[in-house]
Design an enzyme around this catalytic site. Structure first.
Site, PDB file in Angstrom:
ATOM      1  N   TRP A   3      53.524  52.739  32.405  1.00  0.00           N
ATOM      2  CA  TRP A   3      53.941  53.925  31.989  1.00  0.00           C
ATOM      3  C   TRP A   3      53.758  54.026  30.632  1.00  0.00           C
ATOM      4  CZ3 TRP A   3      54.866  58.365  34.156  1.00  0.00           C
ATOM      5  CH2 TRP A   3      54.904  59.485  33.312  1.00  0.00           C
ATOM      6  N   ASN A  31      62.225  64.562  34.113  1.00  0.00           N
ATOM      7  CA  ASN A  31      62.514  65.990  33.757  1.00  0.00           C
ATOM      8  C   ASN A  31      62.788  66.867  34.992  1.00  0.00           C
ATOM      9  OD1 ASN A  31      62.239  65.566  31.014  1.00  0.00           O
ATOM     10  ND2 ASN A  31      60.016  66.158  30.963  1.00  0.00           N
ATOM     11  N   TYR A  73      62.009  49.371  31.991  1.00  0.00           N
ATOM     12  CA  TYR A  73      61.977  49.691  30.633  1.00  0.00           C
ATOM     13  C   TYR A  73      63.011  50.851  30.326  1.00  0.00           C
ATOM     14  CZ  TYR A  73      58.914  52.754  33.196  1.00  0.00           C
ATOM     15  OH  TYR A  73      58.463  53.586  34.166  1.00  0.00           O
ATOM     16  N   ASP A  74      63.253  51.152  29.037  1.00  0.00           N
ATOM     17  CA  ASP A  74      64.473  52.074  28.704  1.00  0.00           C
ATOM     18  C   ASP A  74      65.541  51.228  28.882  1.00  0.00           C
ATOM     19  OD1 ASP A  74      62.832  53.936  27.800  1.00  0.00           O
ATOM     20  OD2 ASP A  74      62.904  55.111  29.530  1.00  0.00           O
ATOM     21  N   GLU A  89      41.994  74.290  40.921  1.00  0.00           N
ATOM     22  CA  GLU A  89      41.001  75.010  40.384  1.00  0.00           C
ATOM     23  C   GLU A  89      40.742  76.438  40.859  1.00  0.00           C
ATOM     24  OE1 GLU A  89      40.003  72.882  44.428  1.00  0.00           O
ATOM     25  OE2 GLU A  89      41.232  72.474  42.577  1.00  0.00           O
ATOM     26  N   GLU A 122      64.826  60.241  40.151  1.00  0.00           N
ATOM     27  CA  GLU A 122      65.680  59.879  39.412  1.00  0.00           C
ATOM     28  C   GLU A 122      67.032  60.523  39.106  1.00  0.00           C
ATOM     29  OE1 GLU A 122      63.463  59.114  35.776  1.00  0.00           O
ATOM     30  OE2 GLU A 122      61.387  58.794  36.837  1.00  0.00           O
TER      31      GLU A 122
END
Length: 470
Positions: A365, A108, A215-216, A77, A148
């Site tokens: 996700w 990322n 997943y992936d 803020e 990651e």
């Protein structure tokens, strides 16, 4: 029918009860607020009653050990910013059982800076200090560490990421414990990868929640088309490596390696992966492809379709859908476009799998990829609601609807006053914005917001003072 006072007592009991035995941990990719049209997803689109834990993704990490606010204008803020974090944590004013976590990292963000910080005692200490201060300042209930992955991606010579990760978690645990903060981590899934990064029995000592990103497991990087997160191995999975790339193999590995089942959450995707087929005739799993397929109109990433995007696509275009019976997941194709995805049926099976193996619950996700508007002809959040129905026997963890949540603890019952007149519902005190009343059938019930909060007519709940027009 319960009286309003009886309902309030029941709701207070829920708020004070122990946390549900199962967790539904929901990540929000905060960049989705910039998506176009119906894909735009902000804090106001979150239903705070459908998850036990909400995860704010992401903040970053500096090589110095400092936290990095990736989007200050959105998150904070300060200097006229949008104050998204403040709004995110204000959701707990609607659902007092909700927990909020701050996620640091993500794909990322990479691995290099984590490796540098984890290898240096002073930098680790700085990171722990900054995390605690940030959680305190903004009202989060804990940290979700999304490195990651240790020992992989941008691996630095001389850094023992696997051991340093343990030390990192141990020091985070020590720093968070005095404040009762939660420590969770998003972790890699398949054995050939996870065995490089994690000493599973040891990291389990320090983590409250282990979010396994199951997943992936397949995508356009494979030689042939395959489904993102198959429950079981398929007929084409003939090598040892391929047989590890399914949910069942992932969970069995983590359990056999020593992860406590009650801490282990099965991560599921609310998106599918698209391919461009080499030939329109080859449309079964295992067919050849030449690369990524179409992008969605909201996520706008080639090779990826959120569930909200694909279900709208199916309404507009004639796709052929199929069900991979062995792997228990759906797929679809049209001309040379091929899609492996999740639907309510496949996610119900995954939630049942989590129950059968006594796991801690389900991780999602991510929220913005569900059909949160209910645009595809049914209820809003159909994927999330069906997961909840399996885990809790109802479509949300508490069984309570947003409309009936009290905004604060009742202080006293008073007689009929001028505040109510002939009105039913909430009325704010004309002299004190932190005080308000509920009017019902000629009676007035008085409430007081916690210190520093005011009653907000827009949400019928207590909210931060600077967000309320008083």
């Amino acid at each position: 029918m319960w009286s309003y006072i009886a309902l309030l007592f029941a709701l207070t009991a829920v708020a004070e009860a122990t946390e549900p035995a199962k967790h539904v941990v929901c990540y929000q990719g905060t960049w989705s607020v910039y998506r176009p049209k119906e894909g735009k997803f902000g804090v106001e689109d979150i239903d705070p009653f459908l998850c036990t834990h909400l995860v704010y993704a992401f903040l970053g990490i500096q090589e110095s050990g400092d936290l990095r606010v990736i989007d200050p204008y959105l998150d904070l803020e300060d200097n006229g910013g949008l104050g998204n974090i403040q709004k995110f944590n204000a959701l707990k004013l609607k659902n007092p059982t909700l927990k909020t976590l701050l996620a640091v990292g993500g794909w990322n963000e990479g691995s290099k800076r984590f490796s540098i910080v984890a290898n240096d005692p002073e930098k680790r200490s700085r990171f722990v200090e900054q995390v605690v201060q940030f959680l305190q300042r903004h009202g989060f209930d804990g940290l979700d560490l999304d490195w990651e992955y240790p020992g992989q991606r941008h691996n630095l010579t001389g850094n023992n990421d696997r051991e340093n990760y343990i030390t990192f978690l141990k020091e985070l645990r020590a720093g968070l414990n005095p404040f009762g903060y939660i420590l969770s981590a998003a972790v890699g899934s398949a054995e050939f990868s996870a065995s490089i990064s994690y000493d599973i029995p040891t990291i389990s000592q320090y983590l409250d929640i282990i979010n396994v990103m199951a997943y992936d497991l397949h995508g356009p990087w494979d030689e042939s088309v395959a489904i993102n997160a198959p429950l079981y191995a398929g007929a084409n999975d003939t090598t040892e490596r391929a047989q590890q790339l399914n949910v069942d193999a992932v969970i069995r590995y983590w359990l056999d390696a020593g992860a406590p089942p009650e801490k282990l959450l099965l991560g599921v995707p609310f998106y599918g992966r698209t391919f461009t087929l080499a030939s329109a005739e080859g449309h079964m799993p295992g067919a050849d492809h030449i690369g990524r397929g179409i992008a969605g109109p909201y996520s706008r990433e080639p090779g990826v379709l959120g569930y909200n995007e694909l279900c709208e696509l199916f309404q507009r275009e004639q796709w052929t859908t199929g069900w991979e019976a062995v792997q228990q997941v759906p797929f679809a194709y049209k001309d040379r476009q091929w899609l492996g995805y999740e639907n309510t049926n496949s996610l119900v099976l995954k939630a049942q799998y989590a129950m059968e193996h006594k796991l801690g619950g389900i991780m999602i996700w991510s929220l913005e990829s569900d059909d949160f508007h209910g645009s595809c002809g049914g209820e809003s959040y159909p994927l999330l609601r069906n997961i909840n129905r399996v885990l809790f026997g109802r479509d949300n963890p508490t069984g309570l609807a947003a409309e009936v949540q009290p905004a604060a603890t009742p202080r006293s019952r008073v007689g009929v006053e001028d505040y109510c007149h002939d009105t039913d519902g909430y009325v704010r005190d004309s002299h004190n914005c932190s005080k308000f009343y509920y009017c019902s059938a000629g009676s007035t019930f008085q409430f007081a917001c916690p210190t520093g909060l005011s009653f907000d007519y827009n949400t019928n709940s207590c909210n931060y003072v600077d967000l309320v027009k008083c």
